[in-house]
Design a protein around this motif. Structure first.
Motif, short mmCIF file in Angstrom:
data_model
loop_
_atom_site.label_atom_id
_atom_site.label_comp_id
_atom_site.label_asym_id
_atom_site.label_seq_id
_atom_site.Cartn_x
_atom_site.Cartn_y
_atom_site.Cartn_z
N ASP A 96 0.79 -1.23 0.00
CA ASP A 96 0.00 0.00 0.00
C ASP A 96 0.83 1.28 0.00
OD1 ASP A 96 -2.15 -1.69 0.03
OD2 ASP A 96 -2.55 -1.47 2.17
N ALA A 97 1.75 1.42 0.94
CA ALA A 97 2.51 2.67 1.05
C ALA A 97 3.39 2.91 -0.18
CB ALA A 97 3.35 2.67 2.33
N PRO A 98 4.15 1.92 -0.67
CA PRO A 98 4.93 2.16 -1.89
C PRO A 98 4.04 2.54 -3.08
CG PRO A 98 5.75 0.22 -0.76
CD PRO A 98 4.48 0.62 -0.06
N ARG A 99 2.88 1.92 -3.18
CA ARG A 99 1.97 2.24 -4.29
C ARG A 99 1.48 3.67 -4.18
NH1 ARG A 99 -0.43 -0.11 -9.12
NH2 ARG A 99 -1.99 1.41 -9.68
N ARG A 100 1.10 4.10 -2.98
CA ARG A 100 0.62 5.48 -2.80
C ARG A 100 1.71 6.48 -3.18
NH1 ARG A 100 -1.93 3.59 1.86
NH2 ARG A 100 -0.11 4.18 3.11
N VAL A 101 2.92 6.22 -2.72
CA VAL A 101 4.03 7.13 -2.98
C VAL A 101 4.30 7.23 -4.48
CG1 VAL A 101 6.54 7.35 -2.76
CG2 VAL A 101 5.14 6.95 -0.73
N LEU A 102 4.42 6.10 -5.14
CA LEU A 102 4.76 6.13 -6.56
C LEU A 102 3.60 6.65 -7.39
CD1 LEU A 102 7.21 5.61 -8.22
CD2 LEU A 102 6.47 3.26 -8.58
N GLY A 103 2.37 6.35 -6.98
CA GLY A 103 1.21 6.88 -7.69
C GLY A 103 1.16 8.39 -7.67
N LYS A 104 1.53 8.99 -6.54
CA LYS A 104 1.55 10.44 -6.45
C LYS A 104 2.68 11.04 -7.27
CE LYS A 104 1.52 14.21 -3.06
NZ LYS A 104 1.54 14.56 -1.62
N ILE A 105 3.87 10.41 -7.21
CA ILE A 105 5.03 10.92 -7.93
C ILE A 105 4.80 10.88 -9.44
CG2 ILE A 105 7.44 10.37 -8.49
CD1 ILE A 105 7.77 9.56 -5.53
N LEU A 106 4.13 9.84 -9.92
CA LEU A 106 3.88 9.68 -11.35
C LEU A 106 2.50 10.21 -11.75
CD1 LEU A 106 5.27 6.06 -11.88
CD2 LEU A 106 6.49 8.23 -12.07
N GLY A 107 1.93 11.05 -10.93
CA GLY A 107 0.58 11.54 -11.16
C GLY A 107 0.48 12.70 -12.13
N CYS A 350 -0.71 -1.32 -13.62
CA CYS A 350 0.57 -0.63 -13.81
C CYS A 350 0.49 0.83 -13.34
CB CYS A 350 0.97 -0.67 -15.27
SG CYS A 350 2.46 0.29 -15.65
N VAL A 351 1.32 1.18 -12.36
CA VAL A 351 1.28 2.53 -11.78
C VAL A 351 1.89 3.55 -12.74
CG1 VAL A 351 3.49 2.35 -10.58
CG2 VAL A 351 1.70 3.82 -9.64
N GLY A 352 2.72 3.10 -13.69
CA GLY A 352 3.36 4.02 -14.61
C GLY A 352 2.72 4.09 -15.98
N GLN A 353 1.48 3.58 -16.11
CA GLN A 353 0.86 3.53 -17.44
C GLN A 353 0.67 4.91 -18.05
OE1 GLN A 353 -3.56 2.47 -17.27
NE2 GLN A 353 -2.89 1.83 -15.23
N HIS A 354 0.40 5.91 -17.23
CA HIS A 354 0.19 7.25 -17.79
C HIS A 354 1.50 7.86 -18.30
CE1 HIS A 354 -3.90 7.02 -16.49
NE2 HIS A 354 -3.55 6.90 -15.22
N VAL A 355 2.61 7.47 -17.70
CA VAL A 355 3.91 7.91 -18.19
C VAL A 355 4.17 7.29 -19.56
CG1 VAL A 355 6.39 7.93 -17.74
CG2 VAL A 355 4.79 8.18 -15.84
#
Length: 401
Positions: A96-107, A350-355
């Motif tokens: 959960d925490a790593p996903r939240r952090v990376l989701g915000k950074i790549l938002g 994939c958390v980076g799909q928008h990138v």
């Protein structure tokens, strides 16, 4: 009443054989026709090939866990070859925490900052390619060149050693499959490539600004721990390059195969995002991922014991005519591809799909402004990989706009 595993339809086809990896479409059709759940006798794993069942397994993380590894290896019974990914190979609460952090950074905020810069970079790259002539190999010249030009800068990687990114990704995605000849060929570089990637994840190796620095700043705030930070950076380096390279190659292959769709895209550049997602559906750069049953689970009317590996064929699901209709095997900008599973689905999507989408949009816009037609200049050649449907070469011919 649930059926027993020994009553399942079976196949002895090896989905990881080079000839199947290179051209899996006939096998996918046979898999879907055999039934919703099929046992692969060669590996004694269960396989899902139909869209409805693949999607259901992807979203049900409680029953189909990632923490035992998303490859053939079961981390509960065999040690992983590297520390597991905190995003791809973890379940809540560890995920959960790593996903939240990376989701915000790549938002969205990060993408707004990068959009103009990457559009300019794409224009420069396309101009450089066209300056060399109107026939070129699109894999090294565009699909590999653009992500390797912009993404490491965004992460904050040093210039030296970036040539290791693609070999590392090739090794990683091969390692999700069986220990076959494809993986054995890559293993001699395992120590060297892993050591290089791990070194790049340290705070001092990264630039003061970029995704990497943002991850370490999150550790300073206590959003993640200092021990988690380098593993989150590694997630970017593991999945942030190869998947985008293969996705870019997919959309270039698509518009070369379907010149009418390229004409539509040129007439309406706003279709760039649809074109990329439709290409990801049509080609499915990531073909397969495993899950492991957490408890005794009913799947397609069958009682599956806990601890069984289930192989989800994303590429098969993305061409399943039961969901996509009789034209599932065509690339069509009239289609709404938004439900595809090429980026996964659910908690582990994939958390980076928008990138990746932003990179593809930049390249397609630059090409659309400069190129009237795109056609094959020779037969393309695949690069077999146990997980990715990758390309080694894609000769294209273009005419200037």
């Amino acid at each position: 009443m649930t059926a027993a595993l020994d009553h399942l339809p079976t196949t002895d086809v090896d989905p990881f054989a080079p000839e199947v990896l290179t051209d899996p479409l006939a096998f996918h059709e046979e898999l879907r026709a055999a039934g919703p759940l099929v046992r692969l006798t060669r590996y004694d794993v269960l396989a899902l090939g139909r869209y409805t069942d693949v999607r259901a397994a992807l979203v049900d993380w409680q029953s189909f866990r990632s923490g035992a590894g998303v490859g053939m290896l079961n981390f509960h019974t065999e040690p992983p070859w590297r520390p597991p990914s905190l995003l791809l190979e973890a379940d809540p609460p560890h995920h959960d925490a790593p996903r939240r952090v990376l989701g915000k950074i790549l938002g969205p905020r990060a993408l707004r900052v990068l959009r103009e810069r990457w559009a300019a970079d794409a224009e420069i790259l396309v101009d450089e390619v066209l300056a060399g002539g109107y026939e070129f190999d699109a894999v090294p010249a565009v699909a590999e060149a653009f992500p390797l030009r912009v993404f490491p800068d965004a992460v904050g990687l040093p210039e030296q050693g970036r040539e290791n990114l693609l070999p590392y990704g090739d090794l990683l995605f091969n390692a999700f499959g069986p220990r076959n000849a494809l993986l054995e060929e890559k293993l001699p570089r395992l120590g060297e490539l892993s050591a290089w990637v791990n070194a790049q994840c340290a705070r001092d190796a990264l630039a003061g600004e970029g995704f990497g620095a943002d991850i370490w700043a999150a550790a300073d705030r206590g959003d993640i721990t200092a021990e988690q930070a380098p593993l989150v950076v590694r997630s970017l380096l593991s999945a942030g390059v190869d998947t985008t390279v293969t996705g870019l190659a997919a959309v270039l292959h698509a518009v070369a195969r379907y010149p009418d769709q390229w004409a539509r895209l040129r007439a309406d550049p706003g279709l760039a995002r649809v074109a990329f997602d439709e290409a990801v559906r049509w080609e499915s750069p990531v073909q397969t991922f495993f899950r492991t049953t957490a408890t005794d689970t009913e799947l397609a009317g069958v009682r599956v014991p806990a601890g069984r590996k289930v192989l989800m064929f994303l590429g098969s699901a993305n061409r399943d005519p039961r969901h996509w209709g009789p034209g599932a095997g065509t690339f069509d900008l009239d289609r709404d591809p938004s439900g595809h599973v090429g980026f996964g689905m659910g908690l582990h999507q994939c958390v980076g799909q928008h990138v990746a989408r932003l990179e593809a949009e930049a390249v397609l816009a630059a090409l659309a402004a400069r190129v009237a037609t795109i056609t094959p200049a020779g037969p393309p050649r695949r690069r077999p990989n146990n997980t990715m449907r990758a390309w080694a070469s894609m000769p294209l011919r273009v005419t200037p706009a």
